[in-house]
Write a protein that holds these residues in place. Structure first.
Motif, mmCIF file in Angstrom:
data_model
loop_
_atom_site.group_PDB
_atom_site.id
_atom_site.type_symbol
_atom_site.label_atom_id
_atom_site.label_comp_id
_atom_site.label_asym_id
_atom_site.label_seq_id
_atom_site.Cartn_x
_atom_site.Cartn_y
_atom_site.Cartn_z
ATOM 1 N N TYR A 151 0.343 -1.133 0.101
ATOM 2 C CA TYR A 151 -0.004 0.463 -0.184
ATOM 3 C C TYR A 151 0.777 1.226 0.155
ATOM 4 O O TYR A 151 0.239 2.687 -0.658
ATOM 5 C CB TYR A 151 -0.706 -0.104 1.290
ATOM 6 N N MET A 152 1.993 0.783 0.776
ATOM 7 C CA MET A 152 2.782 2.591 0.697
ATOM 8 C C MET A 152 2.894 2.341 -0.057
ATOM 9 O O MET A 152 4.008 4.161 -0.177
ATOM 10 C CB MET A 152 3.800 2.004 2.382
ATOM 11 N N ASP A 153 3.728 1.479 -1.037
ATOM 12 C CA ASP A 153 5.164 1.426 -2.433
ATOM 13 C C ASP A 153 3.259 2.304 -3.138
ATOM 14 O O ASP A 153 4.345 3.057 -4.670
ATOM 15 C CB ASP A 153 5.377 0.715 -2.784
ATOM 16 N N PHE A 185 -2.268 10.511 11.391
ATOM 17 C CA PHE A 185 -3.876 9.847 12.300
ATOM 18 C C PHE A 185 -4.496 11.398 12.561
ATOM 19 O O PHE A 185 -3.518 11.666 12.734
ATOM 20 C CB PHE A 185 -3.240 8.822 12.854
ATOM 21 N N PRO A 186 -5.548 11.048 12.113
ATOM 22 C CA PRO A 186 -6.667 10.402 11.243
ATOM 23 C C PRO A 186 -6.253 10.603 9.431
ATOM 24 O O PRO A 186 -5.676 12.074 9.192
ATOM 25 C CB PRO A 186 -7.928 10.202 11.619
ATOM 26 N N ARG A 187 -6.795 9.535 9.056
ATOM 27 C CA ARG A 187 -6.733 9.898 7.735
ATOM 28 C C ARG A 187 -8.157 9.999 6.969
ATOM 29 O O ARG A 187 -8.327 10.375 5.820
ATOM 30 C CB ARG A 187 -5.470 9.032 7.013
ATOM 31 N N VAL A 219 -2.794 2.335 4.423
ATOM 32 C CA VAL A 219 -3.215 0.804 4.375
ATOM 33 C C VAL A 219 -4.429 0.370 4.805
ATOM 34 O O VAL A 219 -5.467 1.987 6.029
ATOM 35 C CB VAL A 219 -2.332 1.200 5.445
ATOM 36 N N PRO A 220 -5.121 -0.125 5.223
ATOM 37 C CA PRO A 220 -6.383 -0.794 5.701
ATOM 38 C C PRO A 220 -6.692 -0.165 6.907
ATOM 39 O O PRO A 220 -5.702 0.075 8.288
ATOM 40 C CB PRO A 220 -6.436 -2.242 5.121
#
Ligand code: AMP
Length: 219
Positions: A54-56, A89-91, A61-62
């Protein structure tokens, strides 16, 4: 004791601003979800393996991997006693709700920066492999230059090369800025409604004095 949430696009200076807050409140604990994930990727932990793809891609990220991790951290003794700066955070609204249910917040700071400045900051950003000090090729290089894209770390004296974070490339930058804008709008609205939101001009966070910071965080 202060519980601070920092909102702002990638490259808006949340890390730098957190370091400035720590000068005024030395015991406050900086919790960066991005740093936690990068550390886990580096150490090849189960969490790191799950988060890496996810990061790449510059995607979030879930929530199932993020929310419990953050809430657990915020309920540890050191943070309950000294407060926190929550960075990254939060996103999304699910994360905002989880935070609201499990912790109290004193102030939400929204760092406002133009896209131009953000692009320069992100594409020039690199760190010392040894001590983690963060630099910027364009705006904040180490003092001693050794050659093209090579320096001596101001903090620990190690030799460092310009090496971008794996998610600090032009391809992922667009995704990350688009994702930020889409996700941030409802969060900003949410905290505005709760009268917790304060906007900060962050075009140049490096030039803020201790007095400026105190005023901003209301201490
Ligand atoms: P950052 O350093 O805050 O830009 O975070 C780097 C990457 O870690 C992000 O692009 C996401 O993939 C992941 N990440 C960090 N914080 C969160 C979060 N609160 N929710 C989901 N993913 C996150």
């Amino acid at each position: 004791m202060k519980r601070i949430v920092l909102l702002g696009a990638p490259g808006s200076g949340k890390g730098t601003f957190s370091a400035q807050i720590k000068k005024v409140l030395p015991d406050i604990i900086h919790v960066s979800t991005g740093d936690i994930f990068r550390e886990n990727v580096k150490n090849n932990t189960e969490l790191g393996k799950k988060a890496k793809s996810y990061m790449d891609r510059g995607e979030l990220v879930p929530d199932s991997l993020v929310i419990d991790l953050v809430i657990d951290r915020l309920n540890k003794k050191d943070i309950l006693e000294n407060g926190f700066i929550l960075d990254g955070f939060p996103r999304n609204i699910e994360q905002s709700n989880a935070l609201q249910e499990n912790s109290s917040i004193d102030i939400v700071l929204l760092l406002e920066v133009s896209r131009d400045v953000i692009t320069k900051r992100i594409l020039g950003r690199f760190g010392c492999n040894k001590c983690g000090e963060i630099y910027n090729k364009y705006t904040l290089p180490p003092k001693i230059e050794k050659g093209e894209d090579q320096w001596i770390c101001d903090k620990c004296g190690a030799e460092i090369k310009f090496e971008q974070r794996s998610d600090d490339t032009e391809e992922t930058l667009k995704n990350r800025l688009d994702a930020y804008e889409k996700n941030a709008k409802p969060i900003i609205k949410y905290y505005k409604k709760k009268k917790l939101l304060k906007k900060v001009d962050a075009e140049n966070t490096l030039e803020l004095s201790a007095a400026d910071i105190k005023k901003i965080i209301e201490v």
